[in-house]
Motif scaffolding. Structure first.
Motif, short mmCIF file in Angstrom:
data_model
loop_
_atom_site.label_atom_id
_atom_site.label_comp_id
_atom_site.label_asym_id
_atom_site.label_seq_id
_atom_site.Cartn_x
_atom_site.Cartn_y
_atom_site.Cartn_z
N ARG A 73 6.58 -8.62 -6.53
CA ARG A 73 5.13 -8.77 -6.54
C ARG A 73 4.43 -7.43 -6.47
O ARG A 73 3.40 -7.22 -7.11
N ALA A 74 4.99 -6.49 -5.72
CA ALA A 74 4.39 -5.15 -5.64
C ALA A 74 4.47 -4.44 -6.98
O ALA A 74 3.51 -3.80 -7.42
N ILE A 75 5.61 -4.56 -7.66
CA ILE A 75 5.76 -3.94 -8.98
C ILE A 75 4.79 -4.56 -9.98
O ILE A 75 4.18 -3.87 -10.80
N ASN A 76 4.62 -5.88 -9.91
CA ASN A 76 3.67 -6.54 -10.81
C ASN A 76 2.24 -6.09 -10.56
O ASN A 76 1.45 -5.96 -11.49
N LYS A 77 1.88 -5.84 -9.30
CA LYS A 77 0.55 -5.32 -9.01
C LYS A 77 0.38 -3.92 -9.58
O LYS A 77 -0.68 -3.57 -10.10
N LEU A 78 1.43 -3.10 -9.50
CA LEU A 78 1.36 -1.75 -10.06
C LEU A 78 1.23 -1.79 -11.58
O LEU A 78 0.56 -0.95 -12.18
N LYS A 79 1.86 -2.77 -12.21
CA LYS A 79 1.81 -2.87 -13.67
C LYS A 79 0.44 -3.29 -14.19
O LYS A 79 0.20 -3.23 -15.39
N GLN A 80 -0.45 -3.70 -13.29
CA GLN A 80 -1.81 -4.03 -13.72
C GLN A 80 -2.56 -2.79 -14.17
O GLN A 80 -3.55 -2.88 -14.89
N PHE A 81 -2.10 -1.63 -13.74
CA PHE A 81 -2.71 -0.36 -14.14
C PHE A 81 -2.04 0.10 -15.43
O PHE A 81 -0.81 0.26 -15.51
N ARG A 82 -2.82 0.32 -16.45
CA ARG A 82 -2.29 0.64 -17.77
C ARG A 82 -1.44 1.91 -17.77
O ARG A 82 -0.40 1.97 -18.41
N ALA A 83 -1.87 2.92 -17.03
CA ALA A 83 -1.13 4.19 -17.01
C ALA A 83 0.26 4.02 -16.41
O ALA A 83 1.21 4.69 -16.82
N VAL A 84 0.39 3.10 -15.47
CA VAL A 84 1.71 2.86 -14.86
C VAL A 84 2.55 2.00 -15.80
O VAL A 84 3.75 2.24 -15.97
N ALA A 85 1.95 1.00 -16.42
CA ALA A 85 2.70 0.07 -17.26
C ALA A 85 3.22 0.73 -18.54
O ALA A 85 4.31 0.43 -19.01
N THR A 86 2.45 1.66 -19.11
CA THR A 86 2.85 2.26 -20.39
C THR A 86 3.73 3.48 -20.25
O THR A 86 4.46 3.83 -21.17
N CYS A 87 3.67 4.16 -19.12
CA CYS A 87 4.52 5.36 -18.85
C CYS A 87 4.36 6.43 -19.92
O CYS A 87 5.34 6.92 -20.48
N TYR A 88 3.15 6.82 -20.24
CA TYR A 88 2.94 7.85 -21.23
C TYR A 88 3.10 9.27 -20.67
O TYR A 88 3.12 10.23 -21.43
N ASP A 89 3.20 9.40 -19.37
CA ASP A 89 3.32 10.72 -18.77
C ASP A 89 4.66 11.36 -19.13
O ASP A 89 5.71 10.72 -19.08
N LYS A 90 4.62 12.63 -19.51
CA LYS A 90 5.85 13.31 -19.93
C LYS A 90 6.63 13.86 -18.74
O LYS A 90 7.84 13.96 -18.78
#
Length: 75
Positions: free
Chosen positions: A38-55
């Motif tokens: 459930r904690a991971i699913n809450k974090l995935k609500q944020f686009r930057a966390v869900a898409t992992c575009y950070d290099k």
């Protein structure tokens, strides 16, 4: 660890030593797994966390930390 169906457990016991792996289910471990999911699913609500575009890893860690902070402040 998903709870096992009664008929599967009974069939395994009926077959005896040929029954395969023993039925195992730990309620406390399952509760902890549910909390983490459930904690991971809450974090995935944020686009930057869900898409992992950070290099860089440290940038992604900062993104996850800020998302966790926002979740904590909203609750």
């Amino acid at each position: 660890m998903i709870p096992e169906k009664r008929d599967q457990e009974a069939g395994r016991l009926r077959r005896g030593s040929r029954g395969g792996r023993p039925p195992g289910f730990d309620k406390e471990r399952y509760k902890k797994r549910n909390t983490v999911e459930r904690a991971i699913n809450k974090l995935k609500q944020f686009r930057a966390v869900a898409t992992c575009y950070d290099k860089r890893a440290y940038v992604f860690l900062g993104t996850v930390t800020s998302a966790a902070l926002l979740i904590w402040l909203r609750s």
